[in-house]
Design a protein around this motif. Structure first.
Motif, PDB file in Angstrom:
ATOM      1  N   ALA A 140     -26.242  27.641   0.553  1.00  0.00           N
ATOM      2  CA  ALA A 140     -26.578  27.407   1.997  1.00  0.00           C
ATOM      3  C   ALA A 140     -27.133  28.775   2.501  1.00  0.00           C
ATOM      4  O   ALA A 140     -28.001  28.997   3.470  1.00  0.00           O
ATOM      5  CB  ALA A 140     -25.906  26.636   2.719  1.00  0.00           C
ATOM      6  N   MET A 143     -30.482  29.747   1.631  1.00  0.00           N
ATOM      7  CA  MET A 143     -31.447  28.849   2.237  1.00  0.00           C
ATOM      8  C   MET A 143     -31.825  28.991   3.418  1.00  0.00           C
ATOM      9  O   MET A 143     -32.927  29.498   3.988  1.00  0.00           O
ATOM     10  CB  MET A 143     -31.034  27.450   1.949  1.00  0.00           C
ATOM     11  CG  MET A 143     -30.789  26.645   0.706  1.00  0.00           C
ATOM     12  SD  MET A 143     -30.169  24.906   0.909  1.00  0.00           S
ATOM     13  CE  MET A 143     -29.736  24.758  -1.085  1.00  0.00           C
ATOM     14  N   ARG A 149     -35.673  24.950   4.031  1.00  0.00           N
ATOM     15  CA  ARG A 149     -34.865  23.298   4.506  1.00  0.00           C
ATOM     16  C   ARG A 149     -34.585  22.596   3.113  1.00  0.00           C
ATOM     17  O   ARG A 149     -35.385  21.825   2.522  1.00  0.00           O
ATOM     18  CB  ARG A 149     -36.090  22.664   5.332  1.00  0.00           C
ATOM     19  CG  ARG A 149     -36.521  23.525   6.436  1.00  0.00           C
ATOM     20  CD  ARG A 149     -35.463  23.271   7.739  1.00  0.00           C
ATOM     21  NE  ARG A 149     -35.696  24.227   8.736  1.00  0.00           N
ATOM     22  CZ  ARG A 149     -36.479  24.182   9.604  1.00  0.00           C
ATOM     23  NH1 ARG A 149     -37.234  22.548   9.834  1.00  0.00           N
ATOM     24  NH2 ARG A 149     -36.856  24.850  10.603  1.00  0.00           N
ATOM     25  N   GLY A 150     -33.509  23.196   2.504  1.00  0.00           N
ATOM     26  CA  GLY A 150     -33.218  22.697   1.280  1.00  0.00           C
ATOM     27  C   GLY A 150     -32.270  21.595   1.195  1.00  0.00           C
ATOM     28  O   GLY A 150     -32.203  20.740   2.034  1.00  0.00           O
ATOM     29  N   SER A 151     -31.949  21.112  -0.001  1.00  0.00           N
ATOM     30  CA  SER A 151     -31.004  19.955   0.004  1.00  0.00           C
ATOM     31  C   SER A 151     -29.952  20.254  -1.239  1.00  0.00           C
ATOM     32  O   SER A 151     -30.173  21.062  -2.101  1.00  0.00           O
ATOM     33  CB  SER A 151     -31.914  18.996  -0.764  1.00  0.00           C
ATOM     34  OG  SER A 151     -31.118  17.612  -0.897  1.00  0.00           O
ATOM     35  N   THR A 152     -28.753  19.902  -1.022  1.00  0.00           N
ATOM     36  CA  THR A 152     -27.783  20.127  -1.687  1.00  0.00           C
ATOM     37  C   THR A 152     -27.080  18.798  -2.285  1.00  0.00           C
ATOM     38  O   THR A 152     -26.812  17.767  -1.661  1.00  0.00           O
ATOM     39  CB  THR A 152     -26.587  20.919  -1.286  1.00  0.00           C
ATOM     40  OG1 THR A 152     -26.961  21.927  -0.695  1.00  0.00           O
ATOM     41  CG2 THR A 152     -25.250  20.886  -1.749  1.00  0.00           C
ATOM     42  N   TRP A 190     -25.074  21.317   8.729  1.00  0.00           N
ATOM     43  CA  TRP A 190     -26.040  22.116   8.164  1.00  0.00           C
ATOM     44  C   TRP A 190     -27.471  21.221   8.475  1.00  0.00           C
ATOM     45  O   TRP A 190     -28.535  22.037   8.477  1.00  0.00           O
ATOM     46  CB  TRP A 190     -26.074  22.352   6.743  1.00  0.00           C
ATOM     47  CG  TRP A 190     -24.877  23.465   6.373  1.00  0.00           C
ATOM     48  CD1 TRP A 190     -24.267  24.230   7.366  1.00  0.00           C
ATOM     49  CD2 TRP A 190     -24.337  23.644   5.225  1.00  0.00           C
ATOM     50  NE1 TRP A 190     -23.107  24.897   6.707  1.00  0.00           N
ATOM     51  CE2 TRP A 190     -23.359  24.662   5.249  1.00  0.00           C
ATOM     52  CE3 TRP A 190     -24.543  23.153   4.032  1.00  0.00           C
ATOM     53  CZ2 TRP A 190     -22.624  25.195   4.137  1.00  0.00           C
ATOM     54  CZ3 TRP A 190     -23.483  23.575   2.761  1.00  0.00           C
ATOM     55  CH2 TRP A 190     -22.774  24.508   2.923  1.00  0.00           C
ATOM     56  N   THR A 191     -27.474  20.052   8.525  1.00  0.00           N
ATOM     57  CA  THR A 191     -28.591  19.139   8.650  1.00  0.00           C
ATOM     58  C   THR A 191     -29.643  19.459   9.934  1.00  0.00           C
ATOM     59  O   THR A 191     -30.561  19.838   9.978  1.00  0.00           O
ATOM     60  CB  THR A 191     -28.497  17.718   8.529  1.00  0.00           C
ATOM     61  OG1 THR A 191     -27.819  17.498   6.951  1.00  0.00           O
ATOM     62  CG2 THR A 191     -29.622  16.944   8.680  1.00  0.00           C
ATOM     63  N   ILE A 201     -30.675  21.698   6.236  1.00  0.00           N
ATOM     64  CA  ILE A 201     -30.306  21.556   4.879  1.00  0.00           C
ATOM     65  C   ILE A 201     -29.502  20.365   4.615  1.00  0.00           C
ATOM     66  O   ILE A 201     -28.626  19.857   5.305  1.00  0.00           O
ATOM     67  CB  ILE A 201     -29.445  22.807   4.588  1.00  0.00           C
ATOM     68  CG1 ILE A 201     -29.997  24.024   4.783  1.00  0.00           C
ATOM     69  CG2 ILE A 201     -28.855  22.497   2.915  1.00  0.00           C
ATOM     70  CD1 ILE A 201     -28.897  24.987   4.405  1.00  0.00           C
TER      71      ILE A 201
END
Length: 274
Positions: A140, A143, A149-152, A190-191, A201
């Motif tokens: 994070a 990112m 704007r990533g994804s975990t 984080w979103t 994220i």
């Protein structure tokens, strides 16, 4: 809104993206890494072995360069936070971005509760929870650094929801329940996109049912009869193959799941449905 009808499966396209998969040298982690590579992602598999084994090398041979993806190995133990942070920072710096993380590093141990030592409990939690937590925060951080704007995807387990018959795992199960709750907590944090444009994220957990991996094979060898119990407990009456989770990983790491965050995706052959 982008006109996705102009390109086939555009929402699943990862070309140009950089990804990290912990526990990515074999089994479930490697299978999910391959799913990202097939969609065009540059995937860095982090694992604690000094060098990749035959399973990883075979996967690398299957990579089709024309699809834009690639597979890379990095020796890292997720319990070594300094090394973990440095490795993920280096990966992001080399790519000038980091688009996603699959945190799949974990161990399974079947031991009656009264036989556990403090050291045994600590080892399980250090890998399954603390190592996963630090992997998520390291990813994070990068990112946010590169404005991605990533994804975990945090790999949990149906064992975080139910107590498995034929499996005395009083530390493993809570470690996976903690992962499910961690995904919700990190998603909440984080979103949302902040005023400084940090955030955006998505964080979700994936809860597989019983999967035939090297670690599970070791459980069967030490506990005769366990496989038969597990197979009888789900609606499919079989164990899953790691490759059956490739598409789920791709879904969670791609734009196809762009409105999904703080969720736990359960894929268990119907085990927890009856």
């Amino acid at each position: 809104m982008e006109n996705i009808g102009q390109k086939r499966f555009l929402d699943f396209d990862l070309v140009g993206g950089a990804f990290v998969v912990t526990g990515g040298a074999r089994g479930l982690g490697l299978a999910m890494a391959e799913g990202l590579v097939e969609a065009g992602g540059k995937v860095h598999c982090l694992d604690r072995a000094p060098s990749p084994d035959e399973e990883y090398e075979e996967a690398k041979k299957r990579v089709v360069p024309e699809w834009g993806g690639s597979l890379h190995y990095v020796q890292v133990d997720v319990t070594n936070t300094a090394s973990l942070n440095a490795s993920i920072e280096s990966i992001a710096a080399d790519n000038k971005r980091l688009d996603g993380l699959i945190a799949a590093a974990g161990i399974v141990e079947v031991t009656p509760a009264i036989e556990y030592t403090v050291e045994g409990v600590s080892r399980m939690m250090d890998i399954n929870y603390t190592g996963l937590f630090m992997s998520a925060t390291a990813a994070a951080r990068e990112m946010m650094r590169y404005g991605c704007r990533g994804s975990t995807c945090l790999v949990a387990s149906m064992s975080g929801i139910v107590a498995n018959k034929g499996m005395n795992s009083p530390v493993y199960n809570p470690s996976k329940a903690a992962v499910i709750q961690l995904a919700r907590s990190l998603a909440m944090e984080w979103t949302p996109v902040q005023s400084d444009r940090r955030g955006g994220i998505r964080v979700n957990s994936l809860s597989p049912g019983d999967v035939m991996t090297p670690a599970v094979q070791e459980v069967f060898e030490r506990n005769p009869g366990t496989r038969e119990i597990w197979e009888s407990e789900n609606m499919a009456h079989r164990l899953a193959n790691p490759v059956e989770f490739k598409s789920a990983a791709l879904f969670l790491l791609s734009r196809a799941s762009s409105f999904m965050t703080g969720s736990n995706l359960v894929i268990d052959g119907g085990h927890t449905a009856w």
